[in-house]
Motif scaffolding. Structure first.
Motif, mmCIF file in Angstrom:
data_model
loop_
_atom_site.group_PDB
_atom_site.id
_atom_site.type_symbol
_atom_site.label_atom_id
_atom_site.label_comp_id
_atom_site.label_asym_id
_atom_site.label_seq_id
_atom_site.Cartn_x
_atom_site.Cartn_y
_atom_site.Cartn_z
ATOM 1 N N ASP A 2 0.860 -1.375 0.257
ATOM 2 C CA ASP A 2 0.014 0.097 0.000
ATOM 3 C C ASP A 2 0.983 1.226 -0.176
ATOM 4 O OD1 ASP A 2 -2.701 0.750 -0.190
ATOM 5 O OD2 ASP A 2 -2.551 1.283 1.901
ATOM 6 N N ASN A 3 2.117 1.294 0.110
ATOM 7 C CA ASN A 3 3.069 2.240 0.229
ATOM 8 C C ASN A 3 3.813 2.604 -0.879
ATOM 9 O OD1 ASN A 3 2.340 2.849 3.080
ATOM 10 N ND2 ASN A 3 3.108 0.799 3.451
ATOM 11 N N LYS A 4 3.487 2.188 -1.962
ATOM 12 C CA LYS A 4 4.302 2.404 -3.417
ATOM 13 C C LYS A 4 3.978 3.335 -4.458
ATOM 14 C CE LYS A 4 7.336 -0.799 -2.376
ATOM 15 N NZ LYS A 4 7.497 -2.072 -2.884
ATOM 16 N N ILE A 5 2.785 3.694 -4.097
ATOM 17 C CA ILE A 5 2.122 5.024 -5.023
ATOM 18 C C ILE A 5 1.167 5.732 -4.451
ATOM 19 C CG2 ILE A 5 0.562 3.429 -5.975
ATOM 20 C CD1 ILE A 5 0.847 4.810 -8.618
ATOM 21 N N GLN A 6 1.541 7.062 -4.502
ATOM 22 C CA GLN A 6 0.561 7.829 -3.864
ATOM 23 C C GLN A 6 0.823 9.289 -4.213
ATOM 24 O OE1 GLN A 6 1.389 8.134 0.454
ATOM 25 N NE2 GLN A 6 3.103 9.545 0.196
ATOM 26 N N PRO A 7 -0.087 10.309 -3.988
ATOM 27 C CA PRO A 7 -0.047 11.620 -4.353
ATOM 28 C C PRO A 7 1.214 12.225 -3.625
ATOM 29 C CG PRO A 7 -2.067 11.348 -3.624
ATOM 30 C CD PRO A 7 -1.473 10.038 -3.092
ATOM 31 N N VAL B 187 -2.382 9.671 6.004
ATOM 32 C CA VAL B 187 -3.517 8.963 5.970
ATOM 33 C C VAL B 187 -4.271 9.331 4.838
ATOM 34 C CG1 VAL B 187 -5.612 8.556 7.199
ATOM 35 C CG2 VAL B 187 -3.402 8.460 8.236
ATOM 36 N N GLY B 188 -4.224 10.718 4.567
ATOM 37 C CA GLY B 188 -5.211 11.177 3.406
ATOM 38 C C GLY B 188 -4.605 10.524 2.019
ATOM 39 N N ASN B 189 -3.281 10.457 2.113
ATOM 40 C CA ASN B 189 -2.697 10.013 0.718
ATOM 41 C C ASN B 189 -2.989 8.601 0.515
ATOM 42 O OD1 ASN B 189 -1.890 12.498 -0.091
ATOM 43 N ND2 ASN B 189 0.147 12.080 0.706
ATOM 44 N N ARG C 92 -6.172 4.322 -2.215
ATOM 45 C CA ARG C 92 -6.928 3.171 -2.409
ATOM 46 C C ARG C 92 -8.142 3.621 -3.142
ATOM 47 N NH1 ARG C 92 -6.396 2.541 4.091
ATOM 48 N NH2 ARG C 92 -4.255 1.936 4.009
ATOM 49 N N MET C 93 -8.565 4.468 -3.411
ATOM 50 C CA MET C 93 -9.775 4.931 -4.331
ATOM 51 C C MET C 93 -9.459 5.031 -5.499
ATOM 52 S SD MET C 93 -12.642 5.419 -2.961
ATOM 53 C CE MET C 93 -13.716 6.275 -4.288
ATOM 54 N N TRP C 94 -8.005 5.593 -6.001
ATOM 55 C CA TRP C 94 -7.888 5.782 -7.234
ATOM 56 C C TRP C 94 -7.337 4.515 -8.022
ATOM 57 C CZ3 TRP C 94 -2.865 4.864 -9.614
ATOM 58 C CH2 TRP C 94 -2.734 5.566 -10.803
ATOM 59 N N ILE C 95 -6.519 3.760 -7.198
ATOM 60 C CA ILE C 95 -6.192 2.456 -7.798
ATOM 61 C C ILE C 95 -7.168 1.490 -8.410
ATOM 62 C CG2 ILE C 95 -6.035 0.896 -5.873
ATOM 63 C CD1 ILE C 95 -2.905 0.527 -6.689
ATOM 64 N N GLU C 96 -8.239 1.567 -7.955
ATOM 65 C CA GLU C 96 -9.351 1.005 -8.311
ATOM 66 C C GLU C 96 -10.102 1.440 -9.533
ATOM 67 O OE1 GLU C 96 -10.643 -1.881 -7.331
ATOM 68 O OE2 GLU C 96 -9.076 -2.113 -5.612
ATOM 69 N N GLY C 97 -9.577 2.694 -10.064
ATOM 70 C CA GLY C 97 -10.093 3.237 -11.220
ATOM 71 C C GLY C 97 -10.773 4.859 -11.033
ATOM 72 N N PRO C 98 -11.527 5.391 -11.807
ATOM 73 C CA PRO C 98 -11.982 6.663 -11.768
ATOM 74 C C PRO C 98 -12.909 6.867 -10.670
ATOM 75 C CG PRO C 98 -12.905 5.976 -13.689
ATOM 76 C CD PRO C 98 -11.835 4.935 -13.090
#
Length: 585
Positions: A134-139, A344-346, A351-357
């Protein structure tokens, strides 16, 4: 890989594709700076960058090396070194100077033409490749501004309405542009070192109302040529939030970002502490910089300290260009959330973004909102009676126009959209029923019942409590401001943002998303559209056509109109953004 675009030249916005794996947050939440954004590389890093590799060293030291070969290699290294220095010169020379940035994931790495829809899966696969935790891609945070995750490329079997719904607006060439005038920069040398005059500001209200007051506090400190003491966040009696500035915002980042504009200190020096300090609260609405100086400059010179409280909307929305740009610098660059909140926000946004738009809906369905606005909940007489009783016993909370009936307030656009009205709006705009919606905002009055009309049409509703894992939200449960900040971050990264009410958070996100790449935000035109909600003679097809036509304008970059309620933070075009190639960079 993430697709990001950063400015590498004051005169031109250049597009750079880069690997993001090295700049994602580590599990500890620490954010690693983008190596392309390193503006002042250390001598050691330069030495390492230009150091000669061992094989070349041995080549120079070898007695068998011919003189002509040595000269060739030396010439090559000299050319390479010169090229490296030239590359570094492309970057801005100071972090205090903020130039334009382009945020767009929809261009090819070898051209500026839009990517065909078939590329969407390729890009998504590339983004997801190698992600095992969960920590490899984030804003990430680029320079001083928070940069959102890329907008998704939505393709597939879509209707014409759905295609139009997901379509992002054209930027019309506008990019962030905060260059100040020569006069402003000359005065900065003295103001940024001020040690005799200090401004103290007490900020009240919810998170985004406090942010507005902090922004104006910086501007007023600049006008008065005073140092700014870290703003005091007043205890919120409605939400019982006792958060202090360092709990919500990154203090050191705030100071560092504004160091060329205003000196920010954590506390008053002992030489300026007094037993009893007068707090100024009676300030008219919409005052000018001239009024501020005429009213307070002499007093500040004599006493050394000025304490202001209740700054919300007190400073004029129409200021000189340099001060408008300073407002944007504070809002979009200096006021970064604290590291625990960002982490936490990121994570939730990722988690929302990785599932799609996804679409973020800021629904104002909390009990206090219905009390303050004097509007009906849409949940039935039983719930409306509860709100009416609170209004009678605590009339001080009612901020709606008391001389208007509920129907008048609603048709005037003064009431938040309830869940049923939001569902009708989304359906008319072409939102797919399978779409994923992040619900920002506090606990709805009426609980899950309040969301039932929306969930019946759009079942994929997600709240931060559903996204968070065990214990992630625990540190923030007693801080409504921190929870609101987390909602802000997830909404900031969404493909589309729609508020149900034109409050402070809605305006702040509208402007922030415009500033960072004109991401689609839809402002419900309540005053114009609600009469059509009541007209049963209109067919669904005609109703949808009317609603879409009413909201076309709100989806495009819109220059700020110089009106009392139009803030540059909500409308950064064109005072804080200029057209690419206009020479204003």
């Amino acid at each position: 890989m993430l697709l990001t675009f950063i400015n590498i030249s004051p005169g031109n916005c250049r597009k750079i594709w880069e690997k993001e794996s090295s700049i994602m947050a580590r599990p500890s939440g620490r954010i690693i700076k983008n190596p392309f954004m390193s503006l002042t590389p250390s001598p050691r890093s330069l030495t390492q960058f230009f150091s000669v590799s061992p094989p070349l060293t041995s080549l120079f030291s070898s007695k068998k090396t011919s003189p002509s070969l040595s000269i060739f290699i030396l010439s090559f290294l000299f050319s390479f070194t010169f090229l490296g220095i030239s590359i570094f010169r492309f970057f801005p020379s100071s972090q205090d100077s903020i130039h334009c940035s382009i945020i767009s994931p929809t261009t090819s790495p070898i051209s500026s033409h839009p990517l065909p829809s078939s590329y969407s899966q390729i890009i998504l696969t590339s983004l997801l490749s190698g992600i095992n935790s969960d920590n490899k891609i984030q804003p990430r945070v680029g320079g001083t501004a928070m940069v959102p995750l890329p907008v998704h490329l939505v393709s597939g079997n879509l209707s014409e309405e759905e295609t139009e719904f997901w379509k992002q607006p054209d930027s019309n060439g506008y990019r962030p542009c905060l260059d100040s005038t020569v006069g402003y920069r000359k005065r900065s040398a003295k103001i940024s070192k001020e040690k005799n005059r200090f401004l103290v500001v007490v900020a009240a209200g919810g998170l985004n109302q406090q942010k507005n007051q902090i922004i104006d506090a910086v501007v007023i400190a600049r006008i008065l040529e005073a140092a700014l003491v870290l703003p005091v966040l007043q205890v919120n009696m409605i939400w019982e939030d006792e958060s202090e500035f360092p709990d919500i915002f990154d203090v050191e980042h705030f100071k560092k970002t504004l160091r060329a504009d205003v000196r920010v200190v954590s506390s008053l020096p002992s030489s300026h502490l007094v037993a009893k300090q007068t707090i100024v609260t009676q300030i008219p609405y919409g005052v000018s910089p001239f009024w501020i100086r005429a009213k307070f400059f002499k007093q500040l010179n004599q006493e050394g300290v000025l304490v202001l409280k209740g700054l919300d909307s007190k400073l004029s929305k129409n200021l000189p260009s340099d001060l408008q740009k300073l407002r944007c610098k504070v809002a979009f660059h200096a006021l970064r959330f604290s590291k625990p909140i960002l982490q936490v926000g990121n994570q939730l946004a990722r988690r929302m973004w990785i599932e799609g738009p996804y679409i973020s809906l800021h629904l104002r369905l909390e009990k206090d909102v219905w009390v303050r606005t004097g509007c009906r909940t849409g949940l039935g007489p039983e719930y409306d009676q509860i709100i009416t009783q609170i209004q009678k016993t605590q009339p001080q909370y009612l901020t709606g126009r008391v001389n208007m009936s509920y129907s008048q307030r609603r048709l005037s656009g003064l009431c938040p959209l309830n869940a049923f009205e939001m569902a009708r709006l989304l359906k008319a705009l072409g939102a797919p029923q399978s779409g994923r919606f992040y619900i920002a905002g506090g606990e709805p009055f009426g609980g899950s019942k309040a969301l039932e009309p929306l969930a019946a049409v759009f079942p994929n509703l997600v709240r931060k409590e559903m996204l968070a894992r065990d214990g992630e939200l625990s540190p923030f449960l007693n801080s409504s401001s921190a929870l609101s900040a987390i909602d802000y971050i997830v909404s900031f990264n969404s493909d589309i943002f729609i508020p149900s009410h034109g409050g402070n958070m809605g305006r702040a996100l509208q402007g922030h998303r415009a500033y960072m790449g004109h991401r689609k935000s839809i402002r419900p035109n309540k005053r114009t559209m609600l009469p059509f909600f009541e007209d049963s003679s209109i067919s669904d097809e005609e109703f949808s056509s009317i609603i879409r036509s009413l909201h076309n304008k709100s989806m495009k970059p819109e220059p700020r109109k110089k009106q009392r309620d139009n803030d540059v933070i909500a409308y950064p075009v064109a005072e804080c953004m200029c057209r690419h190639g206009s020479g204003s960079f």
